[in-house]
Design a protein around this motif. Structure first.
Motif, PDB file in Angstrom:
ATOM      1  N   GLU A  24     -13.322  -4.746 -79.595  1.00  0.00           N
ATOM      2  CA  GLU A  24     -12.443  -3.703 -80.103  1.00  0.00           C
ATOM      3  C   GLU A  24     -12.041  -2.755 -78.976  1.00  0.00           C
ATOM      4  O   GLU A  24     -12.852  -2.405 -78.118  1.00  0.00           O
ATOM      5  N   ILE A  25     -10.781  -2.315 -78.998  1.00  0.00           N
ATOM      6  CA  ILE A  25     -10.279  -1.409 -77.978  1.00  0.00           C
ATOM      7  C   ILE A  25     -10.658   0.024 -78.345  1.00  0.00           C
ATOM      8  O   ILE A  25     -10.336   0.516 -79.431  1.00  0.00           O
ATOM      9  N   ASP A  26     -11.347   0.684 -77.427  1.00  0.00           N
ATOM     10  CA  ASP A  26     -11.810   2.051 -77.663  1.00  0.00           C
ATOM     11  C   ASP A  26     -10.925   3.102 -77.013  1.00  0.00           C
ATOM     12  O   ASP A  26     -10.973   4.275 -77.405  1.00  0.00           O
ATOM     13  N   ALA A  27     -10.144   2.728 -76.003  1.00  0.00           N
ATOM     14  CA  ALA A  27      -9.274   3.688 -75.325  1.00  0.00           C
ATOM     15  C   ALA A  27      -8.216   2.926 -74.539  1.00  0.00           C
ATOM     16  O   ALA A  27      -8.374   1.730 -74.259  1.00  0.00           O
ATOM     17  N   THR A  28      -7.134   3.611 -74.199  1.00  0.00           N
ATOM     18  CA  THR A  28      -6.077   3.025 -73.374  1.00  0.00           C
ATOM     19  C   THR A  28      -5.723   3.994 -72.256  1.00  0.00           C
ATOM     20  O   THR A  28      -6.068   5.179 -72.311  1.00  0.00           O
ATOM     21  N   GLY A  29      -5.036   3.468 -71.242  1.00  0.00           N
ATOM     22  CA  GLY A  29      -4.630   4.288 -70.109  1.00  0.00           C
ATOM     23  C   GLY A  29      -5.410   3.947 -68.865  1.00  0.00           C
ATOM     24  O   GLY A  29      -6.485   3.341 -68.925  1.00  0.00           O
ATOM     25  N   PRO A  30      -4.891   4.347 -67.686  1.00  0.00           N
ATOM     26  CA  PRO A  30      -5.565   4.005 -66.424  1.00  0.00           C
ATOM     27  C   PRO A  30      -6.902   4.701 -66.245  1.00  0.00           C
ATOM     28  O   PRO A  30      -7.762   4.208 -65.515  1.00  0.00           O
ATOM     29  N   THR A  31      -7.108   5.848 -66.913  1.00  0.00           N
ATOM     30  CA  THR A  31      -8.397   6.532 -66.853  1.00  0.00           C
ATOM     31  C   THR A  31      -8.844   6.888 -68.265  1.00  0.00           C
ATOM     32  O   THR A  31      -8.028   7.049 -69.178  1.00  0.00           O
ATOM     33  N   THR A  32     -10.140   7.004 -68.440  1.00  0.00           N
ATOM     34  CA  THR A  32     -10.688   7.405 -69.738  1.00  0.00           C
ATOM     35  C   THR A  32     -12.071   7.980 -69.512  1.00  0.00           C
ATOM     36  O   THR A  32     -12.674   7.796 -68.439  1.00  0.00           O
ATOM     37  N   THR A  33     -12.581   8.699 -70.498  1.00  0.00           N
ATOM     38  CA  THR A  33     -13.936   9.250 -70.411  1.00  0.00           C
ATOM     39  C   THR A  33     -14.816   8.599 -71.466  1.00  0.00           C
ATOM     40  O   THR A  33     -14.350   8.238 -72.547  1.00  0.00           O
ATOM     41  N   LEU A  34     -16.078   8.464 -71.122  1.00  0.00           N
ATOM     42  CA  LEU A  34     -17.039   7.803 -72.009  1.00  0.00           C
ATOM     43  C   LEU A  34     -18.349   8.564 -71.957  1.00  0.00           C
ATOM     44  O   LEU A  34     -18.874   8.850 -70.873  1.00  0.00           O
ATOM     45  N   GLU A  35     -18.875   8.897 -73.128  1.00  0.00           N
ATOM     46  CA  GLU A  35     -20.228   9.452 -73.196  1.00  0.00           C
ATOM     47  C   GLU A  35     -21.206   8.298 -73.310  1.00  0.00           C
ATOM     48  O   GLU A  35     -21.174   7.539 -74.283  1.00  0.00           O
ATOM     49  N   LEU A  36     -22.038   8.158 -72.316  1.00  0.00           N
ATOM     50  CA  LEU A  36     -22.936   7.014 -72.257  1.00  0.00           C
ATOM     51  C   LEU A  36     -23.987   7.101 -73.359  1.00  0.00           C
ATOM     52  O   LEU A  36     -24.678   8.119 -73.477  1.00  0.00           O
ATOM     53  N   PRO A  37     -24.144   6.054 -74.161  1.00  0.00           N
ATOM     54  CA  PRO A  37     -25.237   6.036 -75.152  1.00  0.00           C
ATOM     55  C   PRO A  37     -26.584   6.125 -74.446  1.00  0.00           C
ATOM     56  O   PRO A  37     -26.719   5.756 -73.275  1.00  0.00           O
ATOM     57  N   ASP A  38     -27.569   6.597 -75.175  1.00  0.00           N
ATOM     58  CA  ASP A  38     -28.893   6.747 -74.569  1.00  0.00           C
ATOM     59  C   ASP A  38     -29.946   5.893 -75.250  1.00  0.00           C
ATOM     60  O   ASP A  38     -31.132   6.185 -75.176  1.00  0.00           O
ATOM     61  N   ASP A  39     -29.523   4.832 -75.946  1.00  0.00           N
ATOM     62  CA  ASP A  39     -30.495   3.960 -76.605  1.00  0.00           C
ATOM     63  C   ASP A  39     -30.229   2.512 -76.228  1.00  0.00           C
ATOM     64  O   ASP A  39     -29.231   2.178 -75.593  1.00  0.00           O
ATOM     65  N   GLY A  40     -31.162   1.657 -76.643  1.00  0.00           N
ATOM     66  CA  GLY A  40     -31.101   0.258 -76.268  1.00  0.00           C
ATOM     67  C   GLY A  40     -30.097  -0.574 -77.037  1.00  0.00           C
ATOM     68  O   GLY A  40     -30.013  -1.782 -76.830  1.00  0.00           O
ATOM     69  N   ASP A  41     -29.337   0.057 -77.945  1.00  0.00           N
ATOM     70  CA  ASP A  41     -28.319  -0.702 -78.680  1.00  0.00           C
ATOM     71  C   ASP A  41     -27.074  -0.942 -77.844  1.00  0.00           C
ATOM     72  O   ASP A  41     -26.171  -1.658 -78.258  1.00  0.00           O
ATOM     73  N   TRP A  42     -26.989  -0.323 -76.658  1.00  0.00           N
ATOM     74  CA  TRP A  42     -25.809  -0.458 -75.802  1.00  0.00           C
ATOM     75  C   TRP A  42     -26.205  -1.031 -74.453  1.00  0.00           C
ATOM     76  O   TRP A  42     -27.110  -0.525 -73.793  1.00  0.00           O
ATOM     77  N   SER A  43     -25.553  -2.105 -74.069  1.00  0.00           N
ATOM     78  CA  SER A  43     -25.763  -2.641 -72.730  1.00  0.00           C
ATOM     79  C   SER A  43     -24.856  -1.867 -71.783  1.00  0.00           C
ATOM     80  O   SER A  43     -23.675  -1.672 -72.075  1.00  0.00           O
ATOM     81  N   PRO A  44     -25.364  -1.395 -70.640  1.00  0.00           N
ATOM     82  CA  PRO A  44     -24.564  -0.532 -69.766  1.00  0.00           C
ATOM     83  C   PRO A  44     -23.471  -1.299 -69.028  1.00  0.00           C
ATOM     84  O   PRO A  44     -23.529  -1.541 -67.822  1.00  0.00           O
ATOM     85  N   ALA A  45     -22.447  -1.710 -69.765  1.00  0.00           N
ATOM     86  CA  ALA A  45     -21.313  -2.426 -69.193  1.00  0.00           C
ATOM     87  C   ALA A  45     -20.065  -2.071 -69.983  1.00  0.00           C
ATOM     88  O   ALA A  45     -20.129  -1.794 -71.183  1.00  0.00           O
ATOM     89  N   VAL A  46     -18.923  -2.090 -69.316  1.00  0.00           N
ATOM     90  CA  VAL A  46     -17.634  -1.763 -69.926  1.00  0.00           C
ATOM     91  C   VAL A  46     -16.642  -2.857 -69.550  1.00  0.00           C
ATOM     92  O   VAL A  46     -16.659  -3.372 -68.425  1.00  0.00           O
ATOM     93  N   THR A  47     -15.785  -3.215 -70.495  1.00  0.00           N
ATOM     94  CA  THR A  47     -14.773  -4.242 -70.259  1.00  0.00           C
ATOM     95  C   THR A  47     -13.391  -3.601 -70.147  1.00  0.00           C
ATOM     96  O   THR A  47     -13.012  -2.780 -70.986  1.00  0.00           O
ATOM     97  N   LEU A  48     -12.663  -3.976 -69.113  1.00  0.00           N
ATOM     98  CA  LEU A  48     -11.302  -3.501 -68.865  1.00  0.00           C
ATOM     99  C   LEU A  48     -10.329  -4.650 -69.059  1.00  0.00           C
ATOM    100  O   LEU A  48     -10.557  -5.759 -68.557  1.00  0.00           O
ATOM    101  N   HIS A  49      -9.244  -4.400 -69.791  1.00  0.00           N
ATOM    102  CA  HIS A  49      -8.145  -5.358 -69.927  1.00  0.00           C
ATOM    103  C   HIS A  49      -6.910  -4.744 -69.268  1.00  0.00           C
ATOM    104  O   HIS A  49      -6.458  -3.664 -69.677  1.00  0.00           O
TER     105      HIS A  49
END
Length: 565
Positions: free
Chosen positions: A352-377
């Motif tokens: 699912e697309i969470d944001a668009t544009g050349p830059t974006t901000t992300l609040e990093l989750p602090d639990d093990g349900d999130w793998s620390p990786a981001v996908t760019l299209h």
């Protein structure tokens, strides 16, 4: 040197390397400094005279490449006995030493080296080294390689120029050296494809598409892709293969060549054999030339700030081509209309697309349900190009004890067993040493590795010291091999005094430490019946394995070592 003498020498080198690298202990170590086995190219200084110091080499590379293995005694400064130590500059990630005539070049390198280094690490999801990397700037005669730049087995960078493409190329090789290197890699030349991958990816990352097009021969019969390029043309042709893979199989295939550097990784990522890939490469050379003239393949990537954030921090993701890459006359997104390039972000990898544009901000989750990786299209001229990059987090995560089974009583001198359920509720994979402590005495320790969100049932069992008196004692489950941080406390056990062996009918001599079936009760430890606990190996087995491995290595060398002239 005779064949036997050569074998003896190589065996001695291997034994020293194995112990120095700590392979028997599973740790990395140092490589002897001299004489040095150096990876180097054969490009002349003349190639640099015709290029702008802020752009990629056009007649290139002037840089070393960790590939042509040469053995030299390290040349030294005749004035003070140490190579290039007339001055020192320290940056965040480098210690730069230089000869007095190269102070200006060293200052130019220091001004940009950190920026190049950060981009190369972030783009490929790699951790920046904790210790500074050494760069030595000086004349060619004082280098351990016959080149304008090289990287030696100690991962030191040797430069004779401040040209940014040469610096970028060598920094690529320092990363490859850390990712691919082992002491045994010096015993034989690289496989041809492996060498072409290492040199091709480094060359592709440092040179402009125009420079590659001008220097390469687009002739399938002339391109050999051997591991030892010796001219600007051969370097460019290895970069051609890399560009072809990137254009036709995407960023993940490029990463397989760059980060893993072997044919198996590339074949697994593309689903095609190397022979098929090579044949397809040969058949597309003319169209590839046209593509290079239009800017080459898209290399989707992004940077982020701050560096090495902590879970819970807000970070800024930036897909725009960094200034240090533009300084090499490159762009990540060659397009007919650069303003029409669009970007979409998937923070969690769920599609699912969470944001668009050349830059974006992300609040990093602090639990093990999130793998620390981001996908760019990235959409470039109607085609979508994808990159998934790891976000490198700072600090170390902590494991948690979410359940445990503790006996109510224990007896001094006898075994005490605690079963604990350990969970990694952190976005990072964690390796830690878990210890069972009674009073202040550690009676058992196990090392565990858990991926983000993973759980493990761990059995900790050890003998309670006989010297402890009867009474109530605190039990602790501790993590952290260094700081002994407490994972679980507030546990107590009622300790009974050590029993008198004469009261049970067992003598203090023969049979005192045996079970009813005659088996030594301290000889083995068993885990949970479900096999989830970690069980100690048979003592001495590691040494036997190491000796067998060394014997196999010696046998292999007998068949490989050839006399040298």
């Amino acid at each position: 040197m005779t064949r036997l003498g050569g074998v003896v020498l190589w065996v001695a080198v291997v034994v020293v390397a194995l112990f120095g690298a700590g392979l028997f202990l599973g740790t990395a170590g140092a490589t002897p400094a001299a004489p040095m086995d150096v990876w180097s190219d054969q490009e002349s200084d003349a190639a640099l005279a015709t290029t702008d110091s802020n752009t990629a080499l056009e007649t290139d590379t002037g840089s070393s490449q960790p590939l042509v293995r040469m053995v030299h005694d390290e040349a030294t400064d005749p004035d003070d006995g140490d190579p290039a130590d007339d001055g020192t500059i320290e940056t965040t990630y480098f210690t730069i030493t230089y000869h007095e005539d190269y102070e200006q070049a060293a200052e130019s390198i220091a001004a940009v080296a950190d920026d190049h280094y950060v981009v190369l690490h972030q783009k490929f999801g790699l951790e920046l080294p904790a210790e500074r990397t050494r760069i030595i700037v000086g004349p060619r005669d004082d280098q351990p390689c016959d080149a304008v730049g090289c990287v030696d087995p100690l991962n030191r960078v040797w430069l004779t120029t401040d040209q940014r493409s040469v610096l970028h190329h060598e920094l690529v090789h320092t990363i490859q050296l850390r990712e691919h290197w082992s002491p045994l890699s010096y015993l034989s030349p690289p496989e041809p494809a492996e060498g072409a991958f290492i040199e091709g990816t480094a060359k592709y990352l440092d040179a402009s598409p125009d420079a590659l097009e001008r220097n390469a021969r687009f002739d399938a019969d002339a391109i050999e892709l051997t591991p030892y390029p010796v001219s600007s043309t051969e370097y460019a042709e290895r970069a051609l293969f890399v560009e072809y893979v990137l254009a036709n199989h995407g960023r993940s295939a490029f990463d397989a060549m760059y980060l893993e550097g072997d044919v198996d990784a590339l074949e697994a990522e593309t689903g095609e054999s190397y022979a098929t890939l090579r044949a397809e490469f040969n058949g597309q050379l003319e169209s590839q030339r046209d593509r290079l003239l239009e800017g080459g393949a898209v290399l989707p990537a992004f940077t982020y700030s701050p560096l090495e954030p902590e879970p819970g921090d807000e970070i800024t993701l930036d897909a725009r081509t960094p200034a240090v890459v533009e300084a090499l006359d490159r762009t990540w997104y060659p397009a007919d209309d650069p303003a029409a390039v669009t970007f979409a972000w998937d923070y969690t990898g769920n599609g699912e697309i969470d944001a668009t544009g050349p830059t974006t901000t992300l609040e990093l989750p602090d639990d093990g349900d999130w793998s620390p990786a981001v996908t760019l299209h990235a959409d470039v001229d109607g085609e979508t190009h994808t990159a998934t990059q790891r976000i490198v987090l700072s600090g170390e995560g902590t494991l948690e004890v979410i359940d445990r089974s503790v006996p109510d009583t224990a007896v001094a001198g006898e075994s005490l067993t605690v079963t604990a359920v350990i969970e990694n509720d952190d976005p990072r994979a964690i390796e830690d040493t878990i210890s069972l402590v009674i009073g202040e005495t550690v009676i058992d320790s196990r090392t565990v590795s858990l991926e983000a969100g993973e759980r493990l049932t761990l059995e900790l069992s050890g003998s309670v010291p006989e010297t402890l008196e009867a009474g109530d004692y605190e039990l602790e489950i501790r993590g952290g091999s260094g700081d002994a941080s407490t994972l679980d406390t507030g546990l107590t056990v009622e300790l009974e005094a050590a029993s008198d062996p004469t009261e049970s009918g067992a003598g203090v001599g023969e049979g005192a430490n045996e079970t009813d079936d005659g088996v030594d009760s301290n000889e083995f430890e068993t885990g949970d019946t479900d096999g989830s606990s970690i069980v100690d190996a048979v003592q001495g087995f590691g040494t036997v394995t190491a000796m067998v491995a060394l014997a196999v290595l010696v046998a292999a060398l007998l068949g490989r070592v050839r006399p040298r002239s």
